[in-house]
Write a protein that holds these residues in place. Structure first.
Motif, PDB file in Angstrom:
ATOM      1  N   VAL A  14      -2.011 -32.681  54.763  1.00  0.00           N
ATOM      2  CA  VAL A  14      -1.438 -33.089  56.048  1.00  0.00           C
ATOM      3  C   VAL A  14      -0.112 -32.364  56.246  1.00  0.00           C
ATOM      4  O   VAL A  14       0.717 -32.312  55.336  1.00  0.00           O
ATOM      5  CB  VAL A  14      -1.215 -34.619  56.095  1.00  0.00           C
ATOM      6  CG1 VAL A  14      -0.477 -35.022  57.375  1.00  0.00           C
ATOM      7  CG2 VAL A  14      -2.542 -35.365  55.999  1.00  0.00           C
ATOM      8  N   VAL A  15       0.071 -31.787  57.430  1.00  0.00           N
ATOM      9  CA  VAL A  15       1.361 -31.211  57.819  1.00  0.00           C
ATOM     10  C   VAL A  15       2.067 -32.249  58.693  1.00  0.00           C
ATOM     11  O   VAL A  15       1.594 -32.554  59.793  1.00  0.00           O
ATOM     12  CB  VAL A  15       1.182 -29.898  58.614  1.00  0.00           C
ATOM     13  CG1 VAL A  15       2.537 -29.306  58.975  1.00  0.00           C
ATOM     14  CG2 VAL A  15       0.333 -28.900  57.833  1.00  0.00           C
ATOM     15  N   PRO A  16       3.176 -32.829  58.216  1.00  0.00           N
ATOM     16  CA  PRO A  16       3.853 -33.856  59.017  1.00  0.00           C
ATOM     17  C   PRO A  16       4.421 -33.266  60.312  1.00  0.00           C
ATOM     18  O   PRO A  16       4.869 -32.119  60.328  1.00  0.00           O
ATOM     19  CB  PRO A  16       4.998 -34.327  58.117  1.00  0.00           C
ATOM     20  CG  PRO A  16       4.694 -33.801  56.754  1.00  0.00           C
ATOM     21  CD  PRO A  16       3.858 -32.580  56.940  1.00  0.00           C
ATOM     22  N   VAL A  17       4.373 -34.047  61.359  1.00  0.00           N
ATOM     23  CA  VAL A  17       4.997 -33.685  62.630  1.00  0.00           C
ATOM     24  C   VAL A  17       6.048 -34.749  62.932  1.00  0.00           C
ATOM     25  O   VAL A  17       5.741 -35.945  62.906  1.00  0.00           O
ATOM     26  CB  VAL A  17       3.961 -33.633  63.776  1.00  0.00           C
ATOM     27  CG1 VAL A  17       4.640 -33.313  65.107  1.00  0.00           C
ATOM     28  CG2 VAL A  17       2.873 -32.614  63.471  1.00  0.00           C
ATOM     29  N   THR A  18       7.258 -34.311  63.173  1.00  0.00           N
ATOM     30  CA  THR A  18       8.342 -35.263  63.404  1.00  0.00           C
ATOM     31  C   THR A  18       9.082 -34.915  64.679  1.00  0.00           C
ATOM     32  O   THR A  18       9.389 -33.751  64.917  1.00  0.00           O
ATOM     33  CB  THR A  18       9.361 -35.231  62.236  1.00  0.00           C
ATOM     34  OG1 THR A  18       8.655 -35.398  61.012  1.00  0.00           O
ATOM     35  CG2 THR A  18      10.402 -36.328  62.378  1.00  0.00           C
ATOM     36  N   LEU A  70       6.613 -30.102  45.852  1.00  0.00           N
ATOM     37  CA  LEU A  70       5.751 -30.299  47.015  1.00  0.00           C
ATOM     38  C   LEU A  70       4.976 -31.593  46.812  1.00  0.00           C
ATOM     39  O   LEU A  70       4.249 -31.731  45.840  1.00  0.00           O
ATOM     40  CB  LEU A  70       4.789 -29.116  47.152  1.00  0.00           C
ATOM     41  CG  LEU A  70       3.851 -29.147  48.352  1.00  0.00           C
ATOM     42  CD1 LEU A  70       4.625 -28.991  49.652  1.00  0.00           C
ATOM     43  CD2 LEU A  70       2.816 -28.045  48.252  1.00  0.00           C
ATOM     44  N   PRO A  71       5.151 -32.555  47.688  1.00  0.00           N
ATOM     45  CA  PRO A  71       4.516 -33.857  47.426  1.00  0.00           C
ATOM     46  C   PRO A  71       3.018 -33.817  47.684  1.00  0.00           C
ATOM     47  O   PRO A  71       2.531 -32.967  48.409  1.00  0.00           O
ATOM     48  CB  PRO A  71       5.215 -34.781  48.433  1.00  0.00           C
ATOM     49  CG  PRO A  71       5.626 -33.874  49.551  1.00  0.00           C
ATOM     50  CD  PRO A  71       5.880 -32.519  48.951  1.00  0.00           C
ATOM     51  N   ARG A  72       2.302 -34.727  47.090  1.00  0.00           N
ATOM     52  CA  ARG A  72       0.865 -34.847  47.307  1.00  0.00           C
ATOM     53  C   ARG A  72       0.651 -35.983  48.285  1.00  0.00           C
ATOM     54  O   ARG A  72       1.377 -36.972  48.261  1.00  0.00           O
ATOM     55  CB  ARG A  72       0.110 -35.177  46.015  1.00  0.00           C
ATOM     56  CG  ARG A  72       0.653 -34.486  44.796  1.00  0.00           C
ATOM     57  CD  ARG A  72      -0.398 -34.447  43.705  1.00  0.00           C
ATOM     58  NE  ARG A  72      -1.092 -33.200  43.780  1.00  0.00           N
ATOM     59  CZ  ARG A  72      -2.404 -33.044  43.671  1.00  0.00           C
ATOM     60  NH1 ARG A  72      -3.177 -34.094  43.502  1.00  0.00           N
ATOM     61  NH2 ARG A  72      -2.960 -31.858  43.754  1.00  0.00           N
ATOM     62  N   TYR A  73      -0.371 -35.830  49.084  1.00  0.00           N
ATOM     63  CA  TYR A  73      -0.657 -36.893  50.035  1.00  0.00           C
ATOM     64  C   TYR A  73      -1.314 -38.032  49.283  1.00  0.00           C
ATOM     65  O   TYR A  73      -2.354 -37.890  48.671  1.00  0.00           O
ATOM     66  CB  TYR A  73      -1.566 -36.396  51.153  1.00  0.00           C
ATOM     67  CG  TYR A  73      -1.269 -37.119  52.434  1.00  0.00           C
ATOM     68  CD1 TYR A  73      -0.068 -36.909  53.090  1.00  0.00           C
ATOM     69  CD2 TYR A  73      -2.151 -38.055  52.955  1.00  0.00           C
ATOM     70  CE1 TYR A  73       0.242 -37.589  54.248  1.00  0.00           C
ATOM     71  CE2 TYR A  73      -1.842 -38.734  54.107  1.00  0.00           C
ATOM     72  CZ  TYR A  73      -0.652 -38.506  54.751  1.00  0.00           C
ATOM     73  OH  TYR A  73      -0.351 -39.192  55.900  1.00  0.00           O
ATOM     74  N   LEU A 111       7.378 -29.268  62.485  1.00  0.00           N
ATOM     75  CA  LEU A 111       6.422 -29.463  61.393  1.00  0.00           C
ATOM     76  C   LEU A 111       7.186 -29.550  60.077  1.00  0.00           C
ATOM     77  O   LEU A 111       8.121 -28.788  59.852  1.00  0.00           O
ATOM     78  CB  LEU A 111       5.434 -28.290  61.331  1.00  0.00           C
ATOM     79  CG  LEU A 111       4.661 -27.979  62.614  1.00  0.00           C
ATOM     80  CD1 LEU A 111       3.637 -26.871  62.358  1.00  0.00           C
ATOM     81  CD2 LEU A 111       3.962 -29.219  63.156  1.00  0.00           C
ATOM     82  N   GLY A 112       6.784 -30.481  59.232  1.00  0.00           N
ATOM     83  CA  GLY A 112       7.445 -30.648  57.938  1.00  0.00           C
ATOM     84  C   GLY A 112       6.672 -29.977  56.816  1.00  0.00           C
ATOM     85  O   GLY A 112       5.649 -29.319  57.030  1.00  0.00           O
ATOM     86  N   GLN A 113       7.191 -30.166  55.641  1.00  0.00           N
ATOM     87  CA  GLN A 113       6.568 -29.656  54.421  1.00  0.00           C
ATOM     88  C   GLN A 113       5.193 -30.303  54.245  1.00  0.00           C
ATOM     89  O   GLN A 113       5.073 -31.523  54.289  1.00  0.00           O
ATOM     90  CB  GLN A 113       7.497 -30.037  53.256  1.00  0.00           C
ATOM     91  CG  GLN A 113       7.095 -29.528  51.912  1.00  0.00           C
ATOM     92  CD  GLN A 113       7.330 -28.029  51.792  1.00  0.00           C
ATOM     93  OE1 GLN A 113       7.952 -27.427  52.656  1.00  0.00           O
ATOM     94  NE2 GLN A 113       6.812 -27.455  50.748  1.00  0.00           N
ATOM     95  N   PRO A 114       4.135 -29.527  54.041  1.00  0.00           N
ATOM     96  CA  PRO A 114       2.802 -30.137  53.956  1.00  0.00           C
ATOM     97  C   PRO A 114       2.601 -30.949  52.683  1.00  0.00           C
ATOM     98  O   PRO A 114       3.219 -30.674  51.654  1.00  0.00           O
ATOM     99  CB  PRO A 114       1.867 -28.924  53.960  1.00  0.00           C
ATOM    100  CG  PRO A 114       2.688 -27.792  53.468  1.00  0.00           C
ATOM    101  CD  PRO A 114       4.099 -28.062  53.909  1.00  0.00           C
ATOM    102  N   PHE A 115       1.760 -31.957  52.797  1.00  0.00           N
ATOM    103  CA  PHE A 115       1.351 -32.776  51.659  1.00  0.00           C
ATOM    104  C   PHE A 115      -0.061 -32.370  51.254  1.00  0.00           C
ATOM    105  O   PHE A 115      -0.930 -32.213  52.104  1.00  0.00           O
ATOM    106  CB  PHE A 115       1.306 -34.257  52.058  1.00  0.00           C
ATOM    107  CG  PHE A 115       2.641 -34.893  52.262  1.00  0.00           C
ATOM    108  CD1 PHE A 115       3.123 -35.820  51.360  1.00  0.00           C
ATOM    109  CD2 PHE A 115       3.425 -34.577  53.371  1.00  0.00           C
ATOM    110  CE1 PHE A 115       4.347 -36.427  51.549  1.00  0.00           C
ATOM    111  CE2 PHE A 115       4.657 -35.180  53.566  1.00  0.00           C
ATOM    112  CZ  PHE A 115       5.123 -36.108  52.652  1.00  0.00           C
ATOM    113  N   TRP A 142      -8.004 -25.631  50.104  1.00  0.00           N
ATOM    114  CA  TRP A 142      -6.908 -26.604  50.198  1.00  0.00           C
ATOM    115  C   TRP A 142      -7.176 -27.581  51.337  1.00  0.00           C
ATOM    116  O   TRP A 142      -7.864 -27.247  52.310  1.00  0.00           O
ATOM    117  CB  TRP A 142      -5.590 -25.861  50.462  1.00  0.00           C
ATOM    118  CG  TRP A 142      -4.388 -26.762  50.485  1.00  0.00           C
ATOM    119  CD1 TRP A 142      -3.689 -27.240  49.411  1.00  0.00           C
ATOM    120  CD2 TRP A 142      -3.728 -27.288  51.645  1.00  0.00           C
ATOM    121  NE1 TRP A 142      -2.657 -28.036  49.824  1.00  0.00           N
ATOM    122  CE2 TRP A 142      -2.647 -28.091  51.196  1.00  0.00           C
ATOM    123  CE3 TRP A 142      -3.946 -27.183  53.028  1.00  0.00           C
ATOM    124  CZ2 TRP A 142      -1.780 -28.765  52.071  1.00  0.00           C
ATOM    125  CZ3 TRP A 142      -3.086 -27.852  53.898  1.00  0.00           C
ATOM    126  CH2 TRP A 142      -2.011 -28.626  53.417  1.00  0.00           C
TER     127      TRP A 142
END
Lengths: 224, 224
Positions: free
Chosen positions: A190-194, A12-15, B197-201, A187
């Protein structure tokens, strides 16, 4: 499995600690970039003292924006003779999750254009605008289609709007929490939106073996 | 490899002969469904005789819509005292590719609401609206956050809009071409458009091991 183990297991990547930005500007190049990247615009005009907001296909050529519609529709008729109009394009990039509800936000890129809309009367300029609107969504598509017929042309109204006033608003980066909320066990991220194009579907009446044209991006990506 | 072979090899699906629909309605249930599914709305109001269109987070409670913003912003101040406002939510589902440029279209679901906006003065109603706006994007998120502070509350303006006039426009299905264009070797179909929605950072300042809360959908999907 603990959350930490899960996170490690799934990478799980970190922002990243990138510069958080939340600002307006009048940067024309940035506005053009956002306008060119959008799929639909929300067009604003005034009808009987009410604010109308309608999603529309559109295109930019230089510092002019074009929209089209059936000649008979309200948005074409109301705006034919030079009234104030606007066009907003919004690209959503993420949901910003902070420790406090107050600091929740969205990452987005937005261009807002104000101007005066006019009906395009010149035949060649109409064709140029219609080609640009088609190619805005699928670059190269206009030339793949059969030529437009006179009756189709007649049924279509094209509006042009000079980009008289242009502003942008962009937010990027992670949440910005109050110092007192850091160090808690809450926690944030950011939840990406694509928004993406998928694999194209054939129309039911397309004969087997019909080649998928070059302008269709998913097909090109898949078969290249 | 021929296109037919490629299509067979990749199981490129065909667009089913479903009833093509392109129509407006005043169906409240459909409008609510679209409003509840949207991520941002484009809000329309009139400022100095110009149509303003601004992307906003929002929520629906019953037949009222709520938006919020810093107490000092134009959209809150302009709309505080009962002026005509509108809210449009557009969900894009596909690019409809026809044989002719004229019959190109988009598949989409759009709800357009007109009403009169007012500032919400009641404290409890404000909190209810702010919770609804937060939970609209991430259901359950409000209760996960630390409680709102008085100064945050004071800095936030909440507007309510009665859904006085509601309309929807929905297009589904494949392209509808002219009969003369069928049987040519031109391709037609639909390119799906999906917003996901993507995997959260994690934010950079979240300590290792901090649990990702339940309201974050990608995390829940991944780890359930």
């Amino acid at each position: 499995m603990s959350t930490l183990e899960k996170r490690k297991a799934t990478n799980l990547p970190r922002y990243a600690k990138i510069r958080q930005m939340n600002r307006g500007s009048y940067d024309r190049a940035l506005a053009n970039e956002i306008l060119d990247a959008g799929l639909v615009a929300h067009c604003g005009f005034i009808h009987e003292n009410k604010p109308m907001v309608i999603p529309m296909a559109y295109a930019r050529i230089g510092d002019k924006l074009y929209i089209h519609g059936a000649s008979t529709t309200r948005i074409i008729k109301d705006n034919a003779n030079g009234v104030p109009a606007s066009l907003t394009v919004t690209l959503i990039d993420g949901i910003v999750v902070a420790r406090s509800a107050f600091h929740h936000s969205m990452n987005y890129r937005c261009a807002i254009v104000h101007g005066t809309a006019h009906l395009v009367e010149d035949h060649d300029k109409q064709i140029e605008a219609l080609a640009a609107i088609t190619d805005h969504i699928l670059p190269g598509r206009w030339d793949e289609c059969r030529a437009m017929m006179a009756k189709e042309h007649k049924a279509t109204g094209v509006l042009v709007m000079d980009m008289e006033h242009v502003s942008t608003k962009v937010r990027t980066g992670g949440p910005v929490d109050d110092t007192e909320d850091l160090g808690t066990d809450l926690w944030a991220g950011v939840v990406p939106v694509t928004t993406a194009l998928g694999q194209p579907f054939d129309a039911y009446d397309v004969p087997e073996g019909t080649p998928v044209p070059e302008s269709i991006p998913a097909a090109r990506r898949k078969f290249a």
